[in-house]
Scaffold this active site. Structure first.
Site, PDB file in Angstrom:
ATOM      1  N   LYS A   1     -11.512  -2.547   0.267  1.00 46.64           N
ATOM      2  CA  LYS A   1     -11.080  -2.403   1.703  1.00 46.64           C
ATOM      3  C   LYS A   1     -12.174  -2.411   2.670  1.00 46.64           C
ATOM      4  O   LYS A   1     -13.203  -3.300   2.785  1.00 46.64           O
ATOM      5  CB  LYS A   1     -10.088  -1.522   1.973  1.00 46.64           C
ATOM      6  CG  LYS A   1      -8.648  -1.887   1.316  1.00 46.64           C
ATOM      7  CD  LYS A   1      -7.472  -1.114   1.828  1.00 46.64           C
ATOM      8  CE  LYS A   1      -6.227  -1.452   0.960  1.00 46.64           C
ATOM      9  NZ  LYS A   1      -5.486  -2.450   1.903  1.00 46.64           N
TER      10      LYS A   1
ATOM     11  N   ASP B   1      -8.571   6.837  -7.025  1.00 45.51           N
ATOM     12  CA  ASP B   1      -8.376   5.442  -6.286  1.00 45.51           C
ATOM     13  C   ASP B   1      -8.742   5.655  -4.655  1.00 45.51           C
ATOM     14  O   ASP B   1      -7.681   6.061  -4.095  1.00 45.51           O
ATOM     15  CB  ASP B   1      -7.031   4.814  -6.506  1.00 45.51           C
ATOM     16  CG  ASP B   1      -6.838   3.449  -5.985  1.00 45.51           C
ATOM     17  OD1 ASP B   1      -7.657   2.895  -4.967  1.00 45.51           O
ATOM     18  OD2 ASP B   1      -5.894   2.739  -6.409  1.00 45.51           O
TER      19      ASP B   1
ATOM     20  N   PHE C   1       0.021   3.603  -5.109  1.00 45.06           N
ATOM     21  CA  PHE C   1      -0.029   2.157  -5.229  1.00 45.06           C
ATOM     22  C   PHE C   1      -1.366   1.602  -5.535  1.00 45.06           C
ATOM     23  O   PHE C   1      -2.516   2.324  -5.139  1.00 45.06           O
ATOM     24  CB  PHE C   1       0.152   1.466  -3.712  1.00 45.06           C
ATOM     25  CG  PHE C   1       0.001   0.008  -3.529  1.00 45.06           C
ATOM     26  CD1 PHE C   1       1.321  -0.829  -3.955  1.00 45.06           C
ATOM     27  CD2 PHE C   1      -1.104  -0.429  -3.402  1.00 45.06           C
ATOM     28  CE1 PHE C   1       1.130  -2.053  -3.779  1.00 45.06           C
ATOM     29  CE2 PHE C   1      -1.081  -1.853  -3.094  1.00 45.06           C
ATOM     30  CZ  PHE C   1      -0.095  -2.774  -3.520  1.00 45.06           C
TER      31      PHE C   1
HETATM   32  C1  LIG Z   1      -4.872   2.953  -2.863  1.00 47.20           C
HETATM   33  C2  LIG Z   1      -4.801   1.415  -3.280  1.00 47.20           C
HETATM   34  N1  LIG Z   1      -5.207   0.772  -4.299  1.00 47.20           N
HETATM   35  C3  LIG Z   1      -5.349  -0.567  -4.585  1.00 47.20           C
HETATM   36  C4  LIG Z   1      -5.020  -1.407  -3.621  1.00 47.20           C
HETATM   37  C5  LIG Z   1      -5.199  -2.802  -3.912  1.00 47.20           C
HETATM   38  O1  LIG Z   1      -6.305  -3.363  -3.363  1.00 47.20           O
HETATM   39  P1  LIG Z   1      -6.172  -4.938  -3.079  1.00 47.20           P
HETATM   40  O2  LIG Z   1      -5.021  -5.200  -2.335  1.00 47.20           O
HETATM   41  O3  LIG Z   1      -7.542  -5.315  -2.524  1.00 47.20           O
HETATM   42  O4  LIG Z   1      -6.093  -5.392  -4.474  1.00 47.20           O
HETATM   43  C6  LIG Z   1      -4.471  -0.895  -2.497  1.00 47.20           C
HETATM   44  C7  LIG Z   1      -4.095  -1.737  -1.578  1.00 47.20           C
HETATM   45  O5  LIG Z   1      -3.400  -1.546  -0.409  1.00 47.20           O
HETATM   46  C8  LIG Z   1      -4.531   0.496  -2.002  1.00 47.20           C
HETATM   47  O6  LIG Z   1      -4.120   1.018  -0.853  1.00 47.20           O
END
Ligand SMILES: Cc1ncc(COP(=O)(O)O)c(C=O)c1O
Length: 422
Positions: free
Chosen positions: A266, A237, A136
């Site tokens: 986050k 990521d 994700f």
């Molecule tokens: C691993 C990962 N990457 C990217 C995102 C996207 O982040 P945002 O919701 O701040 O755009 C998330 C959100 O849950 C995530 O868990």
């Protein structure tokens, strides 16, 4: 004002596409607890989806933010710069497991990944992006395209940007191992895109929404070798795994491998919208001035919060605390299964305080038990979130500052909920 009336107003005013994991509306929150508008108290093991690792309303962060707001709240860094953006970049460059790094700050996780891909494409002058099944990366068009799960994230939202490819992520319980993932990557290089056209491989060291599965060390090390061989940028990521969650400041540190870039968001700013890309200087400096940025990217308020988060991580030894929380949860759930072999959960797994387990029936994923478990926990005052490719996993994301007696109370609630499902 009560939850029901707010839900009615919410349903009338806000599109249903924004889901509600709980029927609650918050009045106030403190560390690992929150109170709804009816003054019912909950233990919060969602932590704003892995955001408040440092606890709700953390006084050190609140103080830093308040002091910043008293001075100024926004100038746009690319118009009139400010020191705390630079200081945060310096701190992240020094902390991240990347030699000679530079950092650019953004606002959301998705924006960080979008920009990481932009930078990688500019640097390599290539187009392809490889991501993983079950991964994700966000809800913008590019990051949706990179996300490896259709429902609910991608359904009906296409077409997605081209030149994005997916390979299997090793999950032992699904019979997928590192050798198979790498075989599929080699096959992809032969059938879909030449490695000389690939700009970046993007991997979550531990999949978040995908089910809290940790990438095996040998996979990550092999990816590093392949990226070096073919001139591909390796991006971790760490939006969900960063800042103490896994028992290290960055989950990357578990792998003895240097990525070329790390995306963070986050928990970086403990509840204020801030994200970043930390990457090798040579790569990060590829785009020309004006190619990168954003009105709110690296907000001074977010930077003040993030510097306070880093202070909290260090002064409260939150990496060690995350490991301690993970061990306590692992021990408690192992005991629950040993003493009650009929409870329908298995596959307990954790890296630090990133903890999950699966509901199974006849050894197969069983999502039908998830909603009753989540509700039983909530009825007893605990918020937990589901996750996983099959929607059959529960993930626990306690604030790393959670008091021990609250952690024990939460374990008791989950034990009772599990026994009620036998
Ligand atoms: C691993 C990962 N990457 C990217 C995102 C996207 O982040 P945002 O919701 O701040 O755009 C998330 C959100 O849950 C995530 O868990």
């Amino acid at each position: 004002m009560n939850n029901q009336s707010l839900m009615e107003r919410r349903n009338a005013a806000v599109p249903r596409g924004v889901a509600s994991a709980t029927p609650l509306f918050v009045k106030h929150a403190k560390n690992a607890e929150l109170w709804d508008v009816e003054n019912t108290r909950y233990i919060d093991f969602a932590a704003g989806i892995a955001v408040v690792n440092t606890g709700h309303s953390n006084p050190t962060i609140t103080q830093a933010v308040t002091a910043q707001i008293d001075k100024f709240s926004h100038t746009a860094f690319q118009v009139a710069g400010y020191e705390n953006y630079i200081e945060l970049a310096e701190r992240l460059n020094a902390l991240a497991p990347i030699d000679d790094a530079k950092t650019i700050l953004m606002t959301t996780g998705a924006e960080a990944i979008e920009n990481a891909v932009k930078i990688a494409r500019h640097y390599t002058e290539r187009r392809g992006v490889i991501a993983f099944h079950g991964g994700f990366h966000g809800r913008t068009l590019l990051t949706m395209g990179m996300t490896g799960k259709i429902a609910p994230y991608k359904e009906g939202f296409g077409p997605f940007p081209g030149d994005i490819y997916h390979i299997p992520f090793p999950v032992p319980y699904q019979g997928i191992d590192t050798a198979y993932s790498l075989q599929q990557l080699e096959k992809l290089f032969k059938t879909d895109i030449s490695p000389t056209s690939v700009a970046a491989i993007v991997i979550e060291p531990i999949q978040g929404e995908g089910g809290f599965y940790a990438a095996p060390k040998e996979l990550v090390q092999q990816l590093r070798t392949l990226c070096d061989e073919h001139g591909i940028v390796l991006i971790f990521d760490e939006v969900q795994t960063g800042f103490g969650r896994t028992g290290k400041t960055f989950a990357s540190e578990h792998y003895d491998v240097q990525p070329d870039m790390i995306t963070v968001a986050k928990a970086l700013a403990g509840g204020y919208p801030l994200s970043g890309i930390i990457g090798k200087r040579e790569i990060m400096d590829s785009p020309a001035p004006g190619g990168l940025g954003g009105t709110y990217g690296g907000s001074p308020v977010g930077c003040a919060a993030a510097l306070a988060v880093l202070e909290e991580l260090e002064s409260k030894s939150l990496n060690a605390r995350a490991q301690d929380i993970g061990s306590q949860l692992h021990k408690a759930f192992s005991e629950i299964i040993t003493l009650n072999p009929n409870v329908p959960i298995r596959h307990i797994r954790h890296k630090g305080a990133m903890f999950a387990f699966d509901f199974l029936a006849d050894s197969q994923p069983d999502p039908s038990q998830v909603a009753p478990f989540v509700k039983a926990c909530r009825d007893d005052g605990l918020i937990v979130l589901p996750c996983g490719q099959f929607g059959n996993a529960i993930r626990l994301l306690p604030p790393l500052t959670v008091e021990n007696h609250i952690l024990e109370e939460a374990i008791d609630i989950m034990r009772k909920a599990l026994l009620s499902l036998q």
